[in-house]
Enzyme design. Sequence first.
Site, PDB file in Angstrom:
ATOM      1  N   ASP A  42       0.823  -1.223   0.000  1.00 47.16           N
ATOM      2  CA  ASP A  42       0.000   0.000   0.000  1.00 47.16           C
ATOM      3  C   ASP A  42       0.854   1.269   0.000  1.00 47.16           C
ATOM      4  O   ASP A  42       1.957   1.286   0.540  1.00 47.16           O
ATOM      5  CB  ASP A  42      -0.915  -0.014   1.240  1.00 47.16           C
ATOM      6  CG  ASP A  42      -2.066   0.974   1.100  1.00 47.16           C
ATOM      7  OD1 ASP A  42      -2.330   1.447  -0.018  1.00 47.16           O
ATOM      8  OD2 ASP A  42      -2.692   1.280   2.128  1.00 47.16           O
ATOM      9  N   GLY A  43       0.312   2.324  -0.589  1.00 52.97           N
ATOM     10  CA  GLY A  43       0.980   3.629  -0.549  1.00 52.97           C
ATOM     11  C   GLY A  43       1.539   4.085  -1.893  1.00 52.97           C
ATOM     12  O   GLY A  43       2.178   5.135  -1.985  1.00 52.97           O
ATOM     13  N   ASN A  44       1.276   3.326  -2.942  1.00 56.58           N
ATOM     14  CA  ASN A  44       1.788   3.694  -4.270  1.00 56.58           C
ATOM     15  C   ASN A  44       1.265   5.055  -4.729  1.00 56.58           C
ATOM     16  O   ASN A  44       2.009   5.874  -5.263  1.00 56.58           O
ATOM     17  CB  ASN A  44       1.355   2.664  -5.319  1.00 56.58           C
ATOM     18  CG  ASN A  44       1.920   1.286  -5.053  1.00 56.58           C
ATOM     19  OD1 ASN A  44       2.790   1.130  -4.200  1.00 56.58           O
ATOM     20  ND2 ASN A  44       1.432   0.292  -5.774  1.00 56.58           N
ATOM     21  N   HIS A  71       2.407   2.974  -8.962  1.00 56.64           N
ATOM     22  CA  HIS A  71       2.172   1.530  -9.090  1.00 56.64           C
ATOM     23  C   HIS A  71       3.371   0.855  -9.748  1.00 56.64           C
ATOM     24  O   HIS A  71       3.800  -0.227  -9.356  1.00 56.64           O
ATOM     25  CB  HIS A  71       0.906   1.264  -9.900  1.00 56.64           C
ATOM     26  CG  HIS A  71      -0.346   1.717  -9.203  1.00 56.64           C
ATOM     27  ND1 HIS A  71      -0.608   1.417  -7.890  1.00 56.64           N
ATOM     28  CD2 HIS A  71      -1.404   2.455  -9.637  1.00 56.64           C
ATOM     29  CE1 HIS A  71      -1.774   1.952  -7.533  1.00 56.64           C
ATOM     30  NE2 HIS A  71      -2.271   2.590  -8.579  1.00 56.64           N
ATOM     31  N   SER A 112      -7.481  -5.711  -4.555  1.00 64.87           N
ATOM     32  CA  SER A 112      -8.543  -6.280  -3.737  1.00 64.87           C
ATOM     33  C   SER A 112      -9.876  -6.287  -4.482  1.00 64.87           C
ATOM     34  O   SER A 112     -10.043  -5.577  -5.484  1.00 64.87           O
ATOM     35  CB  SER A 112      -8.686  -5.485  -2.431  1.00 64.87           C
ATOM     36  OG  SER A 112      -9.327  -4.243  -2.681  1.00 64.87           O
ATOM     37  N   GLU A 143     -12.300  -4.885  -3.555  1.00 59.58           N
ATOM     38  CA  GLU A 143     -12.847  -3.530  -3.372  1.00 59.58           C
ATOM     39  C   GLU A 143     -12.166  -2.504  -4.285  1.00 59.58           C
ATOM     40  O   GLU A 143     -12.672  -1.402  -4.469  1.00 59.58           O
ATOM     41  CB  GLU A 143     -12.696  -3.076  -1.914  1.00 59.58           C
ATOM     42  CG  GLU A 143     -13.639  -3.785  -0.936  1.00 59.58           C
ATOM     43  CD  GLU A 143     -13.274  -5.242  -0.711  1.00 59.58           C
ATOM     44  OE1 GLU A 143     -12.070  -5.568  -0.675  1.00 59.58           O
ATOM     45  OE2 GLU A 143     -14.202  -6.088  -0.603  1.00 59.58           O
ATOM     46  N   ARG A 185     -12.187   2.013  -7.843  1.00 60.06           N
ATOM     47  CA  ARG A 185     -11.300   3.097  -8.311  1.00 60.06           C
ATOM     48  C   ARG A 185     -11.677   3.528  -9.723  1.00 60.06           C
ATOM     49  O   ARG A 185     -12.376   2.802 -10.428  1.00 60.06           O
ATOM     50  CB  ARG A 185      -9.855   2.608  -8.283  1.00 60.06           C
ATOM     51  CG  ARG A 185      -9.471   2.235  -6.871  1.00 60.06           C
ATOM     52  CD  ARG A 185      -8.000   2.159  -6.705  1.00 60.06           C
ATOM     53  NE  ARG A 185      -7.700   1.893  -5.309  1.00 60.06           N
ATOM     54  CZ  ARG A 185      -6.497   1.959  -4.787  1.00 60.06           C
ATOM     55  NH1 ARG A 185      -5.475   2.273  -5.559  1.00 60.06           N
ATOM     56  NH2 ARG A 185      -6.301   1.715  -3.519  1.00 60.06           N
ATOM     57  N   LEU A 200      10.684 -20.649  -3.036  1.00 61.27           N
ATOM     58  CA  LEU A 200       9.739 -19.687  -2.454  1.00 61.27           C
ATOM     59  C   LEU A 200       8.402 -19.790  -3.171  1.00 61.27           C
ATOM     60  O   LEU A 200       8.343 -19.817  -4.400  1.00 61.27           O
ATOM     61  CB  LEU A 200      10.308 -18.265  -2.625  1.00 61.27           C
ATOM     62  CG  LEU A 200       9.379 -17.100  -2.293  1.00 61.27           C
ATOM     63  CD1 LEU A 200       9.175 -16.984  -0.786  1.00 61.27           C
ATOM     64  CD2 LEU A 200       9.944 -15.775  -2.817  1.00 61.27           C
ATOM     65  N   ARG A 242      -5.107  -1.230   9.423  1.00 63.93           N
ATOM     66  CA  ARG A 242      -6.263  -2.106   9.148  1.00 63.93           C
ATOM     67  C   ARG A 242      -5.844  -3.240   8.211  1.00 63.93           C
ATOM     68  O   ARG A 242      -4.805  -3.148   7.555  1.00 63.93           O
ATOM     69  CB  ARG A 242      -7.416  -1.304   8.540  1.00 63.93           C
ATOM     70  CG  ARG A 242      -7.022  -0.450   7.341  1.00 63.93           C
ATOM     71  CD  ARG A 242      -8.228   0.296   6.756  1.00 63.93           C
ATOM     72  NE  ARG A 242      -7.815   1.177   5.695  1.00 63.93           N
ATOM     73  CZ  ARG A 242      -7.731   2.514   5.796  1.00 63.93           C
ATOM     74  NH1 ARG A 242      -8.067   3.114   6.916  1.00 63.93           N
ATOM     75  NH2 ARG A 242      -7.336   3.228   4.764  1.00 63.93           N
ATOM     76  N   SER A 295      -7.873  -4.453   5.676  1.00 58.62           N
ATOM     77  CA  SER A 295      -8.435  -4.251   4.330  1.00 58.62           C
ATOM     78  C   SER A 295      -8.810  -5.569   3.626  1.00 58.62           C
ATOM     79  O   SER A 295      -8.491  -5.769   2.452  1.00 58.62           O
ATOM     80  CB  SER A 295      -7.464  -3.439   3.465  1.00 58.62           C
ATOM     81  OG  SER A 295      -7.196  -2.179   4.054  1.00 58.62           O
TER      82      SER A 295
HETATM   83  C1  IPE Z   1      -5.225  -2.647   0.269  1.00 59.78           C
HETATM   84  O1  IPE Z   1      -4.947  -1.337  -0.007  1.00 59.78           O
HETATM   85  C2  IPE Z   1      -5.255  -3.452  -0.989  1.00 59.78           C
HETATM   86  C3  IPE Z   1      -3.997  -3.576  -1.682  1.00 59.78           C
HETATM   87  C4  IPE Z   1      -2.849  -3.111  -1.307  1.00 59.78           C
HETATM   88  C5  IPE Z   1      -4.056  -4.323  -2.897  1.00 59.78           C
HETATM   89  P1  IPE Z   1      -6.115  -0.271  -0.199  1.00 59.78           P
HETATM   90  O2  IPE Z   1      -5.457   1.017  -0.512  1.00 59.78           O
HETATM   91  O3  IPE Z   1      -7.102  -0.769  -1.180  1.00 59.78           O
HETATM   92  O4  IPE Z   1      -6.772  -0.270   1.238  1.00 59.78           O
HETATM   93  P2  IPE Z   1      -7.701   0.783   1.938  1.00 59.78           P
HETATM   94  O5  IPE Z   1      -8.742   1.182   0.942  1.00 59.78           O
HETATM   95  O6  IPE Z   1      -6.819   1.945   2.313  1.00 59.78           O
HETATM   96  O7  IPE Z   1      -8.242   0.089   3.128  1.00 59.78           O
HETATM   97  C1  IPE Z   2      -1.617   0.160  -3.290  1.00 57.65           C
HETATM   98  O1  IPE Z   2      -1.389   1.510  -3.386  1.00 57.65           O
HETATM   99  C2  IPE Z   2      -1.894  -0.492  -4.621  1.00 57.65           C
HETATM  100  C3  IPE Z   2      -3.286  -0.929  -4.793  1.00 57.65           C
HETATM  101  C4  IPE Z   2      -4.218  -0.916  -3.904  1.00 57.65           C
HETATM  102  C5  IPE Z   2      -3.614  -1.446  -6.077  1.00 57.65           C
HETATM  103  P1  IPE Z   2      -2.579   2.546  -3.389  1.00 57.65           P
HETATM  104  O2  IPE Z   2      -2.960   2.796  -4.810  1.00 57.65           O
HETATM  105  O3  IPE Z   2      -3.683   2.106  -2.515  1.00 57.65           O
HETATM  106  O4  IPE Z   2      -1.853   3.802  -2.789  1.00 57.65           O
HETATM  107  P2  IPE Z   2      -2.484   4.876  -1.810  1.00 57.65           P
HETATM  108  O5  IPE Z   2      -3.033   4.148  -0.635  1.00 57.65           O
HETATM  109  O6  IPE Z   2      -3.534   5.599  -2.582  1.00 57.65           O
HETATM  110  O7  IPE Z   2      -1.331   5.737  -1.437  1.00 57.65           O
HETATM  111 MG    MG Z   3      -4.094   2.417  -0.528  1.00 54.61          MG
END
Ligand code: IPE
Ligand code: IPE
Ligand code: MG
Length: 267
Positions: free
Chosen positions: A41-43, A58, A86, A88, A92, A152, A215, A217
């Site tokens: 997460d955080g891309n 990404h 996910s 969910e 997006r 692995l 969390r 998620s």
């Molecule tokens: C969780 O990240 C899913 C993935 C990293 C694939 P999200 O960015 O979708 O999670 P939420 O929405 O912050 O809970």
């Molecule tokens: C995680 O990064 C990748 C996916 C959920 C696909 P995000 O795209 O959720 O990055 P943030 O949370 O918006 O920074």
């Molecule tokens: Mg995210």
Amino acid sequence: MLSRIANRRKMPEQELPRDEAALRAMLNPARLPRHVAVIMDGNGRWAVKRGLPRSVGHRAGVKSLREVVRLAGELGIGALSAYAFSTENWRRPPEEVSFLMELFVEYAERELAELQRNEVRVKVIGRLEGLPERVREAIAMLERETLKGKRLTLNLAVNYGARWEIVDAVRAIARKVKEGKLQPEEIDEKVFSSHLYTAGLPDPDLLIRPAGEMRVSNFLLWQLAYTEFYVTPVLWPDFGRVEFLQALVSFQRRERRFGGLNRNPVG
Ligand code: IPE
Ligand code: IPE
Ligand code: MG
């Protein structure tokens, strides 16, 4: 040996070294987790901070995955589960979703040779039927071509949702009961686990969540029952070998009890 133990006790987590060799010296190779899960997460935030489109984040995240997969293999961690998309994430914008779908195809093609070289076996977990044909084909290719990997197991969670995974397991079990192949009394935790996408793998010992969110998620809800959580503010594209080693050192300092009173060693 003594200094290794002292090191592990003394240094607070925030002050862990950033030097790979120093971190490796702090690790006890005999007590590594058998299975590590990571929520990549955080891309988006990483890209936005730089004034770049989220897609660049990404793409940068793929590099982190490559580094973590490499190091897990080097260290002899048997399984890594990485959350990529996910159930969910369909919420997006369509452009972002299509970009991610194309990125999976690209990942499969570009990483195959290295994954094979490093003896990685890829298994994609999630509702594959919900994915575009091109992605399903790329996944089938990647799984087929890495079947021999013994070092692995890389579970890539794509269109994955833990609630759906549980529902799918319930459906499979219900079918067996209906066909008379299984008695309701025979269903226990072991039988249930064996119907999840992660059948055959130990539950994760460690869950890493970058980008600071506290969390799960909808990731591996059943399997995380006694997993140690490690949350770091570092965004996934900035997460590399050093951050992974820090997470492992932190894990080895935990006292796992599994509900009992004994101080069970980790790993
Ligand atoms: C969780 O990240 C899913 C993935 C990293 C694939 P999200 O960015 O979708 O999670 P939420 O929405 O912050 O809970
Ligand atoms: C995680 O990064 C990748 C996916 C959920 C696909 P995000 O795209 O959720 O990055 P943030 O949370 O918006 O920074
Ligand atoms: Mg995210």
